[in-house]
Design a protein around this motif. Sequence first.
Motif, PDB file in Angstrom:
ATOM      1  N   ASN A 154       0.831  -1.204   0.000  1.00 54.47           N
ATOM      2  CA  ASN A 154       0.000   0.000   0.000  1.00 54.47           C
ATOM      3  C   ASN A 154       0.862   1.250   0.000  1.00 54.47           C
ATOM      4  OD1 ASN A 154      -1.797  -2.168   1.217  1.00 54.47           O
ATOM      5  ND2 ASN A 154      -3.233  -0.487   0.961  1.00 54.47           N
ATOM      6  N   GLY A 155       0.362   2.279  -0.669  1.00 54.47           N
ATOM      7  CA  GLY A 155       1.094   3.523  -0.785  1.00 54.47           C
ATOM      8  C   GLY A 155       1.420   4.177   0.535  1.00 54.47           C
ATOM      9  N   VAL A 184       9.422   1.160   6.386  1.00 50.66           N
ATOM     10  CA  VAL A 184       8.330   0.378   5.828  1.00 50.66           C
ATOM     11  C   VAL A 184       8.427   0.311   4.303  1.00 50.66           C
ATOM     12  CG1 VAL A 184       6.690   0.555   7.716  1.00 50.66           C
ATOM     13  CG2 VAL A 184       6.866   2.423   6.104  1.00 50.66           C
ATOM     14  N   PHE A 185       9.036   1.309   3.704  1.00 53.67           N
ATOM     15  CA  PHE A 185       9.317   1.241   2.264  1.00 53.67           C
ATOM     16  C   PHE A 185      10.239   0.053   1.996  1.00 53.67           C
ATOM     17  CE2 PHE A 185      11.859   2.085  -1.464  1.00 53.67           C
ATOM     18  CZ  PHE A 185      10.958   2.620  -2.382  1.00 53.67           C
ATOM     19  N   PHE A 188      -0.202  -3.460  -6.189  1.00 50.78           N
ATOM     20  CA  PHE A 188       0.024  -2.160  -5.557  1.00 50.78           C
ATOM     21  C   PHE A 188      -1.303  -1.432  -5.425  1.00 50.78           C
ATOM     22  CE2 PHE A 188       2.031   2.302  -6.193  1.00 50.78           C
ATOM     23  CZ  PHE A 188       2.024   2.528  -4.826  1.00 50.78           C
ATOM     24  N   ASP A 189      -1.743  -1.229  -4.179  1.00 53.05           N
ATOM     25  CA  ASP A 189      -2.906  -0.390  -3.887  1.00 53.05           C
ATOM     26  C   ASP A 189      -2.351   0.996  -3.579  1.00 53.05           C
ATOM     27  OD1 ASP A 189      -5.106   0.942  -2.866  1.00 53.05           O
ATOM     28  OD2 ASP A 189      -5.818  -0.762  -1.689  1.00 53.05           O
ATOM     29  N   ILE A 190      -2.612   1.962  -4.436  1.00 53.09           N
ATOM     30  CA  ILE A 190      -1.987   3.282  -4.299  1.00 53.09           C
ATOM     31  C   ILE A 190      -2.318   3.914  -2.951  1.00 53.09           C
ATOM     32  CG2 ILE A 190      -1.686   5.546  -5.352  1.00 53.09           C
ATOM     33  CD1 ILE A 190      -2.654   4.284  -8.016  1.00 53.09           C
ATOM     34  N   ASP A 191      -3.551   3.791  -2.489  1.00 52.04           N
ATOM     35  CA  ASP A 191      -3.920   4.097  -1.102  1.00 52.04           C
ATOM     36  C   ASP A 191      -3.289   5.398  -0.611  1.00 52.04           C
ATOM     37  OD1 ASP A 191      -4.991   3.627   1.515  1.00 52.04           O
ATOM     38  OD2 ASP A 191      -3.072   2.783   2.134  1.00 52.04           O
ATOM     39  N   TYR A 192      -3.665   6.492  -1.211  1.00 52.59           N
ATOM     40  CA  TYR A 192      -3.029   7.781  -0.894  1.00 52.59           C
ATOM     41  C   TYR A 192      -3.818   8.541   0.167  1.00 52.59           C
ATOM     42  CZ  TYR A 192      -0.978  12.433  -1.682  1.00 52.59           C
ATOM     43  OH  TYR A 192      -0.355  13.652  -1.539  1.00 52.59           O
ATOM     44  N   ARG A 242       8.415   8.953  -5.037  1.00 46.15           N
ATOM     45  CA  ARG A 242       8.535   7.824  -4.110  1.00 46.15           C
ATOM     46  C   ARG A 242       7.663   6.655  -4.566  1.00 46.15           C
ATOM     47  NH1 ARG A 242      12.020   6.731   0.245  1.00 46.15           N
ATOM     48  NH2 ARG A 242      10.889   6.004   2.072  1.00 46.15           N
ATOM     49  N   LEU A 243       6.412   6.946  -4.881  1.00 46.47           N
ATOM     50  CA  LEU A 243       5.496   5.882  -5.295  1.00 46.47           C
ATOM     51  C   LEU A 243       5.943   5.228  -6.593  1.00 46.47           C
ATOM     52  CD1 LEU A 243       2.026   7.548  -4.536  1.00 46.47           C
ATOM     53  CD2 LEU A 243       3.273   5.918  -3.117  1.00 46.47           C
ATOM     54  N   GLN A 244       6.484   6.000  -7.503  1.00 48.79           N
ATOM     55  CA  GLN A 244       6.872   5.454  -8.799  1.00 48.79           C
ATOM     56  C   GLN A 244       8.043   4.483  -8.716  1.00 48.79           C
ATOM     57  OE1 GLN A 244       7.455   8.633 -11.637  1.00 48.79           O
ATOM     58  NE2 GLN A 244       5.239   9.072 -11.783  1.00 48.79           N
TER      59      GLN A 244
END
Length: 644
Positions: free
Chosen positions: A140-141, A149-150, A169-173, A199-201
Motif C-alpha cells: 500500500n502507498g 516500511v518502504f 500495488f494499492d496506491i492508497d493515498y 517515491r510511489l513510482q
Amino acid sequence: MAATAYPLDLITIGRSCIDLYGEQIGGRLEDMASFAKYIGGSPTNTAVGGARLGLRTGLLTRVGADHFGRFIREQLNREGVSTIGVKEDPERLTALVFLGIRDPDTFPLIFYRENCADMALEATDVDPAFIRSAAAVLINGTHLSQDNVFDASVGACRIARAAGARVIFDIDYRPVLWGLTGKDAGENRFVAHDGVTARLQQVLPLCDLIVGTEEEVHILGGSTDTIAALRVIRERTTALLVCKRGAQGCSAFPGAIPDSLDEGVVGQGFSVEVFNVLGAGDAFMAGFLRGWLRDEPLETACGYANACGAIVVSRHGCSPAMPTWEELQEFLDGSARPFRLRDDAGLEHLHWASTRDGQWDELTVLAMDHRSQFEALCQQVGADPARIPAFKALALKAVDRLAQGDSRFGVLLDGRFGMRGLEAAADHPYWIGRPIELPGSCPLAFESAADVATELATWPANHVVKCLVFYHPDDAQDLRERQERQLLRLQDAARKTRHELLVEIIASRNGAVTDTTVARAIQRLYDLGMKPDWWKLEPSDSAAAWANIERSITDNDPHCRGVVLLGLSAPEDELIASFQVVAANPIVKGFAVGRTIFADAAEQWLAGRIDDEAAIADLSSRFAVLVQAWRAAKAGTAATSEAL
C-alpha cells in the motif's frame, strides 16, 4: 504459477489499526458520543474481504503488545486470515483511527498514528518463507511514506517476484499520512506533491497489478489529467492498471492507454445509496482479487469488485461490512434491490448469518440463569438471597472442570445474580448466554431499561441474548400480538448491537401441545420476520414433532445455528430418553439444561450443608452424565446411519 500451488493466495502488507466508528450519523465528529470498534487499515480490510470471498489470505504487519493488538489478532483468526506475519511490538501502541459519517460526501477522519506499531515494520520483519507461501503480495502507498516500511514492502515484493508470485500495488493515498495536511484533514484524498509521486513510482517496475481511484492515479502519475497520468504510469510498468470510478464502476487497462476511460475494459457500477465510502475501495480490491487471482476473465473480476464496493458503501464500518462469497453471489443473482441497499432484509440477514463467529455442531450448556427459582429456594431453606451470586459463580468452575477449554460447552447466566460468573467467563472459550426476559412474564416483558437496545448496548459482544417466551400459536390474538411485538423489538435491538439471539419457546404452559404446535409457533414467528440465531425448545418424545420443527427452520432460515433442548426440571432419565428421539435430527445441536443439574447442589449449598468444592463436584458430575448421554445418542445415530 497457479494460485493453488501456494498455501496462501494473498499476503497483504502494511496498515493494521483499530477503527473507532462514530455511531451517530449526520453530525460533526465533535458531536458523536459513542463509537463502534472494528479492525481497520486498508491492507487489513482487504485481507478480511478476501478471506470472506474464499481466498486464503495472510497479513504482514505490526501491532502493539496491548489490548487492541490482541483484538486485531483474535479477529483476524476469527476471519480466517493467517496471523503468522502479525508481529507484536512491545515498544509501540496499536494505531487508532476515529471515523465519522456526516453526509454522502463528508467522512471526517482522525488518524492516531504517531510512532505506532504498524509504521515500525522493517525489512527484518519480512520472513522470506512466509512471503514465498503466497501466490501474490499486496503493498500500500501509505506504507511507502517511511524508509523502514518502504524497505520492508519493496523487500517483500522482490522475494515474491523471485518466487514467481504476483505483486499488487494499492496506491492508497492519504495526504495526511505523508504530512501534507493538518491532522484534522484525514478525509482529504489529494494533495499534489512531486516527492510523493517520485517515491510511489519507485515500486512500479515490481508490479503486476496497480489499483487506485482517479485521485490516486493523479498522484502516482504526477498529473491531474487522468489519461495523462495513466500514460506516465504505463511508461514505467507493464502492470494491469485499474482505475476505480465510484458509481461509474471501473476501467481496466491491460495494455496501451486509450484516449478515454470508457475505452478500457469497463466494469459497470451499481446504483445504490452512498452511506459510507470508507472501506469501499478495500472491498473493491478484495472483489477484484477474488477474480483476478483465480484467473477469471477481467470483466468478471471487475464485476466482483464493483459489487463488493457497492455493498460496503451502503453499510457502517469497513472490515465488518465486507461481503462473503455467498452474499456476493446473492447480490449478483439479478434480483431487484432497493436503492438503500441496507434495507434489503434478505441480503442483510445473509451477511449477518455468514459472518458470525464460530460454528457449533454440538453445544452443551449448563443453564443457571434462573432468578425467581433461586429466590424461592432461598426462602425455602432460610438462606440470604445475597448468597445467590456466590453459588452462581460456581457454575463456570463446574463447566471448566468438565470442559477443560472445549468450546463446545457453554454457560447460561443472568446479570442480576450471575454477573460474577459472566465476568469470569470472559477469559474462557465457552459459549455464553444471558437472559433478557423478566422471569415469568406473559405477556413478555424485559428485565432491563424501558428500551431494550440501551440494555444490550452494555453487554459484551460475545454474550448471546436469550429470551424465554411462553408462546402458543393458539394464544388469544391480543396476547400473541403483544408478545410478537416484543420479540420483533428484541431482534431489532440484538442486530443493531451485534448480539446473537436465542429464542426459547415454552408452549406447554399456554395450551395443549401436539406434533405441530411448536412448528406452527416457529413458522408464525418466521412469517413475521423473526430469524433468531438459535432456538431453545422443550424436549419431546415425538419424532414427528421434531421433523415438523426441522422443516420449519430449514425452509425459512437454512443459516439458523440450530436448536438446543431445555430441561423443564425433567428427571435425568427422562431427559436422556428425549436425547434418543432427537439425536438423529441434525437441527438439534445439544442442550441447555439447568435445574435437572443444579437443583440438589443449590439447595444443599444454600442451606450450608456442602461447601464450594462439593457443589462444583456435584454440578460437574451431573453435567457430565448428560453430556455423555448426548454424545452417546449422537454416536449411536451416526453408527446406525453408517450401517445403512
